[in-house]
Design an enzyme around this catalytic site. Structure first.
Site, short mmCIF file in Angstrom:
data_model
loop_
_atom_site.label_atom_id
_atom_site.label_comp_id
_atom_site.label_asym_id
_atom_site.label_seq_id
_atom_site.Cartn_x
_atom_site.Cartn_y
_atom_site.Cartn_z
N GLN A 114 50.88 40.75 23.28
CA GLN A 114 51.25 39.36 23.56
C GLN A 114 52.76 39.15 23.44
O GLN A 114 53.36 38.40 24.21
CB GLN A 114 50.51 38.43 22.58
CG GLN A 114 50.52 36.98 22.97
CD GLN A 114 49.43 36.64 23.97
OE1 GLN A 114 48.28 37.02 23.80
NE2 GLN A 114 49.77 35.92 25.03
N LYS A 117 54.29 40.42 26.63
CA LYS A 117 53.80 39.58 27.74
C LYS A 117 54.56 38.25 27.74
O LYS A 117 55.07 37.80 28.77
CB LYS A 117 52.30 39.32 27.56
CG LYS A 117 51.68 38.44 28.61
CD LYS A 117 50.32 37.89 28.18
CE LYS A 117 49.35 38.97 27.78
NZ LYS A 117 47.97 38.43 27.64
N LYS A 129 48.31 36.49 17.63
CA LYS A 129 46.91 36.50 18.08
C LYS A 129 46.03 36.25 16.87
O LYS A 129 46.42 36.59 15.75
CB LYS A 129 46.56 37.87 18.67
CG LYS A 129 45.38 37.85 19.61
CD LYS A 129 45.78 37.43 21.00
CE LYS A 129 44.58 37.21 21.89
NZ LYS A 129 45.01 37.06 23.30
N ASP A 169 40.69 32.71 23.97
CA ASP A 169 40.56 34.10 24.42
C ASP A 169 39.04 34.33 24.50
O ASP A 169 38.29 33.35 24.64
CB ASP A 169 41.25 35.05 23.42
CG ASP A 169 41.45 36.46 23.98
OD1 ASP A 169 42.41 36.67 24.74
OD2 ASP A 169 40.63 37.36 23.69
P1 NDP Z 1 35.40 34.91 28.10
O1 NDP Z 1 34.78 34.88 26.75
O2 NDP Z 1 35.46 33.67 28.90
O3 NDP Z 1 34.67 36.00 29.00
C1 NDP Z 1 34.61 37.33 28.63
C2 NDP Z 1 33.78 38.11 29.63
O4 NDP Z 1 33.88 39.50 29.33
C3 NDP Z 1 32.30 37.78 29.57
O5 NDP Z 1 31.73 38.00 30.83
C4 NDP Z 1 31.78 38.77 28.55
O6 NDP Z 1 30.43 39.06 28.66
C5 NDP Z 1 32.62 40.00 28.88
N1 NDP Z 1 32.83 40.80 27.66
C6 NDP Z 1 33.44 40.40 26.52
N2 NDP Z 1 33.44 41.37 25.61
C7 NDP Z 1 32.80 42.41 26.17
C8 NDP Z 1 32.49 43.70 25.72
N3 NDP Z 1 32.81 44.13 24.48
N4 NDP Z 1 31.88 44.53 26.59
C9 NDP Z 1 31.54 44.10 27.84
N5 NDP Z 1 31.80 42.86 28.32
C10 NDP Z 1 32.43 42.04 27.49
O7 NDP Z 1 36.85 35.53 27.89
P2 NDP Z 1 38.12 35.48 28.87
O8 NDP Z 1 37.68 35.50 30.28
O9 NDP Z 1 39.01 34.41 28.39
O10 NDP Z 1 38.85 36.87 28.50
C11 NDP Z 1 38.62 38.07 29.24
C12 NDP Z 1 39.78 39.02 29.02
O11 NDP Z 1 40.99 38.41 29.49
C13 NDP Z 1 40.07 39.42 27.57
O12 NDP Z 1 40.58 40.73 27.55
C14 NDP Z 1 41.18 38.44 27.16
O13 NDP Z 1 41.94 38.94 26.09
C15 NDP Z 1 41.98 38.41 28.46
N6 NDP Z 1 42.85 37.26 28.66
C16 NDP Z 1 42.39 35.98 28.56
C17 NDP Z 1 43.25 34.93 28.80
C18 NDP Z 1 42.79 33.51 28.78
O14 NDP Z 1 43.61 32.63 29.06
N7 NDP Z 1 41.53 33.21 28.48
C19 NDP Z 1 44.68 35.13 29.09
C20 NDP Z 1 45.05 36.54 29.26
C21 NDP Z 1 44.15 37.53 29.03
P3 NDP Z 1 29.33 38.26 27.76
O15 NDP Z 1 29.22 36.91 28.38
O16 NDP Z 1 28.10 39.09 27.87
O17 NDP Z 1 29.88 38.23 26.36
O1 2IT Z 2 45.85 37.02 26.11
C1 2IT Z 2 46.38 35.92 26.38
O2 2IT Z 2 47.48 35.85 26.95
C2 2IT Z 2 45.63 34.70 26.05
N1 2IT Z 2 44.51 34.78 25.56
C3 2IT Z 2 46.26 33.35 26.29
C4 2IT Z 2 47.22 32.99 25.20
C5 2IT Z 2 47.77 31.59 25.25
O3 2IT Z 2 48.43 31.24 24.25
O4 2IT Z 2 47.56 30.86 26.21
#
Ligand code: NDP
Ligand code: 2IT
Length: 450
Positions: A114, A117, A129, A169
């Protein structure tokens, strides 16, 4: 670069041994420090004053007990974390993850990533985080609220709009941010909107924050393709996950004329040659909080493959966007994607590709966008939310998305130019790591030994 490697190697070894057993953190540190060989060759002064050692050591690590009462009246105990990694560029900024797999090492790797980034966005935000090993799956709304309130009861004393500003997250979306903000407001007796981002519009959120990570990742991929005279239009795309990042990645790919044929959750994946029906995915995952398997029960054009019976990376595509979790794409998956003609891999998730997978893509000449560059649109829009909160303003969706698009274009161009400057044109991993590092390092040096 042999001389430089000889100086960096013992330093890397020291960081790994000081953080024993934290494999994900090791992986993230190793990748960044490997990229720095070329910078150190030009700027050996970056080895002075233990700058690299300080960059790898979080400024503060908070671990706390989170007790809460479930619907049966039983007391449950989880562990909470906040790693305040680096505040050279601004208040600590980064999401909170609720998932049973969360350990201190997970949060450290995420906080480290982070930091670079956030530097790449060009905005005044440091890196942090947080999270918990709490498993939200199957928990009632009341249980989620009580857990969030207990989590914030401890964490609130470490936060503030000028100190540390969390967001969502994995497992933390608008609902959880609302409960945490409510508890923060109650405990502090302050309406400090800028202390959390990812808030709902009605109480100080920003338009386009929900969409920002997925949209931003697609803007990045489109820019990569455009710079080679190509575009997303007409491409077959596979997106893993079906959470916040995956859903808005699918939405923007469709807007750009691509066709997404597969997505997944932690139990398995669906393939729909007719194109993933996003309204159905949103209903299953955002409204009913159910399993993606239901998609294939409702849509006859789709098939469902349970985890362990196949891999989403075996589905042929030209663009792959891993958007679920770390290390979900291994060398086996990478080889399969390459064999099926993948052109671009854009990481929506944080560190979803293993180092071996990244190597496979590099050797095959696949365009590869690392998470710390490609998924930076989420945190960048969080910084825009902070800006709106500070000025007590609220922008339109178009205004906010225009800013997001231009930030993603800048991040792309910075990574591309930096890679070229350091003799590896097209190497976005190198470009992102070096450009992020230099900004953090310059600020740290200016601030003295702290
Ligand atoms: P969500 O909780 O909304 O969704 C996560 C998705 O990934 C779900 O479909 C989940 O499945 C699946 N998942 C989670 N953990 C696992 C695992 N151990 N094995 C397999 N599938 C898994 O999270 P986000 O979409 O917010 O985050 C997804 C990724 O993006 C993460 O790496 C996060 O750090 C990154 N990210 C998120 C940001 C944000 O703004 N939200 C910003 C930048 C990066 P299930 O429903 O079955 O749990
Ligand atoms: O991994 C990421 O960049 C996030 N989960 C979003 C962080 C934020 O402060 O919006």
């Amino acid at each position: 670069m042999k001389g430089v490697d000889e100086k960096l190697a013992p330093m890397i070894a020291e960081v790994l041994s000081r953080n024993a057993g934290e494999g994900e953190f090791h992986q993230a540190v190793q990748e960044v420090l490997d990229s720095l060989t070329r910078v150190i060759a030009k700027r050996p002064d970056y080895l002075n004053d233990a700058l690299l050692e300080r960059i790898c050591e979080p400024e503060r690590q908070i671990i706390f007990r989170v007790p809460w009462i479930d619907d049966k009246g039983q007391v449950q105990v989880n562990r909470g974390f906040r790693v305040q990694f680096n505040s050279a560029l601004g208040p600590y900024k980064g999401g909170i993850r609720f998932h049973p797999s969360v350990t201190l090492g997970t949060i450290k790797f995420l906080g480290f990533e982070q930091t670079f980034k956030n530097a790449l966005t060009g905005m005044p935000i440091g890196g942090g985080k947080g999270g918990s090993d709490f498993n939200p799956r199957g928990r009632s709304n009341g249980e989620i609220m009580r857990f969030c309130q207990s989590f914030m009861t401890e964490l609130h004393r470490h936060l503030g709009e000028y100190t540390d500003v969390p967001a969502g997250d994995i497992g933390v979306g608008g609902r959880e941010i609302g409960y945490m903000f409510g508890q923060y407001k109650r405990l502090t007796n302050r309406y400090e909107a800028g202390v959390l981002t990812g808030k709902a519009l009605v109480y100080g959120g920003s338009r386009a924050r929900t969409e920002a990570t997925g949209y931003g990742a697609v803007y990045f991929v489109e820019r990569m393709l455009q710079s080679r005279g190509d575009s997303v239009e007409g491409k077959r795309v596979v997106v893993s996950g079906s959470g916040n990042v995956a859903i808005y990645t699918i939405e923007k790919i469709r807007e750009f004329g691509g066709i997404v044929v597969a997505c997944s959750d932690s139990n398995g994946f669906v393939v729909d040659e007719a194109g993933i029906d996003l309204d159905l995915v949103k209903d299953i995952k955002e409204v009913r909080r159910a399993r993606i398997a239901e998609y294939a029960e409702i849509k006859k054009s789709a098939r469902y493959v349970e985890r362990g019976h196949g891999s989403i990376w075996d589905v042929p595509c030209q663009i792959a966007m891993p958007s679920a979790t770390q290390n979900e794409l291994t060398d086996k998956g990478a080889r399969s994607l390459v064999a099926n003609g993948v052109l671009v891999v854009g990481e929506g998730a944080n560190m979803p590709s293993t180092p071996e997978a990244v190597r496979v893509f590099k050797e095959a000449g696949v365009l590869f966008a690392p998470g710390k560059a490609a998924n930076a649109g989420g945190v960048a829009t969080s910084a825009l939310e902070m800006q709106q909160n500070a000025s007590r303003d609220s922008w339109t969706f178009e205004q906010t998305e225009t800013r997001l698009a231009s930030i993603m274009r800048n991040i792309h161009d910075t990574c591309a130019q930096t890679a070229e400057e350091y003799g590896e044109p097209g190497d976005y991993v190198l470009g992102a790591n070096i450009a992020g590092f230099v900004r953090v390092a310059e600020a740290m040096r200016a601030l003295g030994v702290i």
